[in-house]
Design an enzyme around this catalytic site. Structure first.
Site, PDB file in Angstrom:
ATOM      1  N   ASP A  90       0.960  -1.066   0.000  1.00 34.53           N
ATOM      2  CA  ASP A  90       0.134  -0.056   0.014  1.00 34.53           C
ATOM      3  C   ASP A  90       0.897   1.223   0.049  1.00 34.53           C
ATOM      4  OD1 ASP A  90      -2.618  -1.261   2.275  1.00 34.53           O
ATOM      5  OD2 ASP A  90      -2.280  -1.241  -0.080  1.00 34.53           O
ATOM      6  N   GLU A  91       2.044   1.116   0.662  1.00 39.46           N
ATOM      7  CA  GLU A  91       2.919   2.395   0.924  1.00 39.46           C
ATOM      8  C   GLU A  91       3.579   2.453  -0.740  1.00 39.46           C
ATOM      9  OE1 GLU A  91       6.726   1.839   3.204  1.00 39.46           O
ATOM     10  OE2 GLU A  91       5.406   2.847   4.753  1.00 39.46           O
ATOM     11  N   LEU A  92       3.798   1.622  -1.258  1.00 39.29           N
ATOM     12  CA  LEU A  92       4.420   1.757  -2.519  1.00 39.29           C
ATOM     13  C   LEU A  92       3.313   2.194  -3.631  1.00 39.29           C
ATOM     14  CD1 LEU A  92       6.514   0.937  -4.774  1.00 39.29           C
ATOM     15  CD2 LEU A  92       5.483  -1.277  -5.106  1.00 39.29           C
TER      16      LEU A  92
END
Length: 913
Positions: A90-92
């Site tokens: 999700d961060e990516l």
């Protein structure tokens, strides 16, 4: 290699909180690669977001989303288990969307995985990814897969191809510095040829190197060494933890000191400037290393002309932290050889084309040559010998002049320019002035360079000179400039021009005497004339002088008398008759190392504006009461024989009194009983008693009494005081209460005899006004509601004291407090200071604030800490009770405006994070 010359257009206009955000799978890299990266980035001045305080959950935390947007660069560390974390994926996605929307820079590190496996989600990486996606929607899987594909196409560092992790990390840090491309300062925009100079310095500085480097900028006076150095500081300041520009070192040579004392003085000035605090005192030559040895610093030493300056300020590279750079500017290459500085850049004269551009920048409003002036401009450029300072001064004078006026200037230049002595060209700026402006120029050059503009105006108050207009003219013609704090500054090359102008005058026409032998003749044989208005007497190297009893009698218009030593020697064989007659209309009396025990009995200081008698043998100045209404400054520093001060009751305009190291001073200090504005007695033993008129000194700003070992009582102080420095006052017991000095910083370091009532009054005053205070103490006062052992405490904020209007959540805020060099503390001390932090929280809820205190000094221990919250209502009550004026604007928004903080600490300077 980081570029110093990144174009303005290549840098976004956003203000980023962090340089780098890192995306990683913690178990794979946090204790290995990532920790090593953080250490290297810290050395290089690269700020990196730290996520350790963020709680992991099923969805990415808002704080991380915000941190990505607040960072200029994201580094994605793609390890074997990176795809096992839905959080990482999700961060990516967020990183890649920010890259697309905002031009966010993304860098990659393939840590044990093949880039193709990341792009295509194959191999072990692909298996891990499929397991993570097993219970996710197709939409989620597609987002993750797309982001992995795009990040896998970004060329990065492949750990498997490196033999050394350390080498790879250094390469990454260098790449980060290149990509950051910090916005260049616009202070130096349009300066011809500056980019070429900076490219040379870029290679010389080698900012990617972790060690400490000393480099030099060399060249003749007026060539632009200082300008290049200032541009470097402006461009690089954000790459270092601390920066400092030490200017005019040539002018800061302190006579009257032995080599050890001289080195101490230089180091005091350096540390004071680096830490942005005046008046710091040190007791040993390890202070620079002690304070800067673990800091990445950029220090520029400008105009070095003596090897002792380098030995005092930068003797060894071990004095400074990893990655530090020391830049030296000098005209003397021998000094560099003596100090072992091998890396230097010699500034050449600009090319003919560049020189013409410099002239046009100042001579024509549009910086381009007017039609018909091409030949004239080329001739002027050649006559100026391409010296940048000469081009600037002459160009400023030629601005808005017609062709005939240009021809006249060229004719004068053609008859006076000597290429071997190129600074002669600057004479044209002086010769272009009217007679009164020339006189002002010469007086500033000889007596008042680097002096306050208001003081200079007072010196000429009863003169026919229009000083205000004269200063404006000199500024417009680039003959002087006035600093932001009002100081008049003239380039040293122009000072040389002034001396040449004086020496060219016929002897009987000279208003200012500067030749030492001529002055000896005048003073010994009473040969002065009515035309003389100033004497500047350098007694360095003078064997012996016998001043005549009536030496000044024949100079009734003498206003400025300066006796000084350009270089220190042990020769003080100057004989002054006790009955010598000083003139009554002197405005400036500056006599370094004055040899007699007192001024002549018939001395009349009625018109004096400044009395400077540093390093004198004076025991007292004069007896009785004198008219002193014009007196603004008195400097008696280092007059070690001084036993008493005169009656300064009539010094109604006194602004500065300096008694540094007047070791034998004693008796009632009548000088600060009335009317002074700035009293400085640090390090000098003084005894102030029964001086209850100090409270009436309504313009007094700073009172320095450090080292006054006989000082037992401080009387009532005026509310105008902004600083009271009474460090090392071994006998000080009582300070008048109440302390109504609402804005004053109070320093009572090592004042161990303070009685309990005084201590309570000092602490109460600091608590009330939230200003910085330091005094001996072993615990945080009970007045502070929030207290804790150690260096941190947590406060739960009640909704009633936080903003009802702001919807911003609490965010980490960092504040640093420099300048409190507490290494001189001999035991536990209490440090009370205010915080200007503003905390906001959503209405009708509560939140927590964590205060953490740390120090960059290893020899400091924070034993206790405390915080007191001061709300808007608190300040409103204080304002109502004291009827304070002008403070209402500070409390317009309801909420937490100030926190008063207390530390119980030992030995060094705290930093509040």
């Amino acid at each position: 290699m980081m570029s110093l010359l990144a174009s303005h257009s290549s840098v976004p206009s956003l203000n980023y909180k962090f340089n780098v955000f890192s995306s990683f799978h913690g178990p794979d890299v946090r204790k290995t690669l990532l920790s090593h990266m953080r250490e290297q980035f810290s050395r290089n001045g690269i700020t990196m977001f730290d996520d350790q305080e963020i709680e992991r959950s099923a969805i990415i935390a808002p704080a991380l989303t915000e941190a990505i947007k607040d960072s200029r660069i994201s580094i994605v560390i793609l390890s074997k288990r990176y795809a096992s974390s839905s959080w990482c994926l999700d961060e990516l996605v967020e990183i890649m969307e920010t890259k697309k929307a905002m031009g966010h820079i993304v860098m990659t590190i393939f840590y044990g995985v093949e880039p193709s496996d990341v792009r295509n989600q194959t191999g072990e990486f692909g298996i891990t990814f499929s397991e993570t996606c097993a219970r996710k929607t197709n939409e989620k899987r597609q987002k993750w897969s797309t982001s992995l594909y795009h990040v896998g196409t970004i060329a990065g560092e492949d750990f498997l191809t490196w033999n050394s992790e350390a080498a790879m990390i250094k390469k990454i840090a260098k790449d980060v510095l290149e990509k950051l491309n910090a916005t260049p300062s616009r202070d130096f925009d349009g300066m011809v040829g500056l980019e070429d100079h900076l490219r040379e310095m870029e290679s010389l500085l080698d900012l990617g190197y972790d060690g400490v480097k000393m480099v030099a900028i060399t060249g003749p006076a007026g060539i632009g060494k200082t300008t290049i150095a200032r541009a470097l500081q402006s461009l690089l300041s954000d790459k270092f933890q601390l920066t400092c520009f030490v200017d005019n070192l040539r002018e800061k040579y302190h006579s009257g000191l032995d080599d050890y004392g001289l080195q101490l003085r230089y180091q005091e000035q350096l540390i004071s400037k680096v830490l942005n605090q005046n008046g710091i005192r040190i007791s040993h030559l390890g202070a620079v290393k002690q304070n800067l040895g673990d800091q990445r610093v950029l220090i520029i030493l400008d105009d070095v002309n003596n090897i002792k300056q380098l030995e005092a300020l930068a003797k060894d590279t071990t004095w400074f932290g990893p990655g530090s750079r020391i830049v030296v500017t000098t005209e003397n290459k021998e000094i560099l050889q003596q100090h072992g500085i091998k890396n230097s850049y010699s500034v050449d004269f600009p090319s003919d084309e560049e020189a013409l551009k410099i002239l046009c920048l100042y001579a024509f409003p549009q910086s381009s040559i007017y039609h018909g002036f091409e030949g004239l401009a080329t001739r002027v450029t050649a006559l100026c010998g391409n010296l940048p300072l000469g081009l600037r001064v002459v160009g400023s004078f030629l601005r808005e002049k017609n062709r005939e006026e240009w021809e006249e200037v060229i004719c004068r230049l053609e008859t006076t320019l000597d290429h071997q002595d190129i600074e002669e060209v600057l004479r044209v700026g002086y010769e272009s002035l009217h007679e009164n402006e020339q006189s002002l120029f010469l007086h500033i050059a000889v007596f008042f360079n680097c002096e306050d503009g208001d003081l200079v105006k007072a010196m000429f108050a009863d003169n026919n000179l229009n000083v205000r207009q004269g200063l404006k003219t000199l500024v417009n013609r680039s003959l002087i400039h006035i600093s932001t704090d009002g100081e008049i500054v003239m380039h040293k090359l122009l000072q040389q021009v002034s001396r040449q102008a004086i020496q060219r005058q016929e002897p009987w026409k000279r208003k200012i005497l500067i030749d030492a032998q001529e002055i000896c003749d005048v003073l010994e044989d009473d040969k002065g004339t009515r035309i003389v208005s100033g004497i500047s007497f350098d007694i360095s190297g003078i064997d012996e002088v016998y001043i005549g009893k009536k030496a000044f009698k024949r100079m009734p218009n003498l206003r400025f008398l300066k006796v000084y030593k350009r270089r220190y020697d042990d020769n003080d064989r100057m004989h002054i008759p006790e009955e010598m007659e000083f003139l009554s209309r002197l405005k400036l009396l500056q006599w370094e190392a004055y040899p007699n025990k007192c001024l002549p009995p018939r001395f009349q200081p009625e018109y004096l504006v400044k009395l400077d008698m540093k390093n004198s043998q004076l025991k007292y100045l004069w007896q009785g009461t004198q008219q002193l209404k014009n007196l603004k400054e008195i400097d008696l520093s280092w007059s070690c024989q001084l036993k008493e001060l005169p009656d300064l009751t009539n010094a109604t305009n006194l602004e500065r009194l300096d008694l540094v190291f007047c070791k034998r001073l004693h008796g009632r200090m009548r000088t600060i009983e009335k009317h002074s504005s700035y009293a400085n007695a640090h390090q000098g033993p003084t005894y102030i008693k029964d001086s209850d008129c100090i409270k009436d000194l309504h313009s007094l700003k700073n009172l320095y009494a450090s080292g006054c070992k006989r000082l037992a009582l401080l009387p009532e102080l005026p509310g105008s005081l902004s600083g009271l420095y009474a460090n090392d006052c071994a006998s000080l017991k009582t300070v008048f209460s109440p302390l109504n000095t609402s804005s004053a910083r109070l320093c009572f370091t090592n004042c161990f005899e303070l009685d309990q009532q005084t201590r309570r009054a000092i602490i109460q005053r600091s608590f009330r006004y939230g200003n910085n205070t330091r005094l001996p103490g072993r615990e945080v006062p009970a007045k502070f509601v929030h207290r804790a052992r150690g260096n941190s405490l947590t406060i739960r904020l009640d909704a009633s004291i936080v903003s009802e209007h702001s919807q911003r959540p609490l965010r980490p805020v960092y504040e640093e407090f420099y300048g409190y060099l507490l290494s001189i503390c001999r035991t536990e001390h209490l440090f009370i200071f205010k915080s200007g932090l503003q905390y906001f929280h959503r209405s009708n809820t509560s939140g927590e604030v964590v205060f953490e205190f740390s120090s960059k000094y290893q020899d400091l221990d924070i034993l206790e800490c405390g915080v007191q919250i001061l709300s808007q209502e608190y300040f409103q009550k204080s304002n109502e009770s004291e009827n304070l004026e002008g403070d209402e604007h500070r409390y317009e928004e309801k909420g937490l405006q100030y926190g008063t903080t207390s530390l119980d600490l030992v030995c060094s300077e705290p930093t509040c994070d």
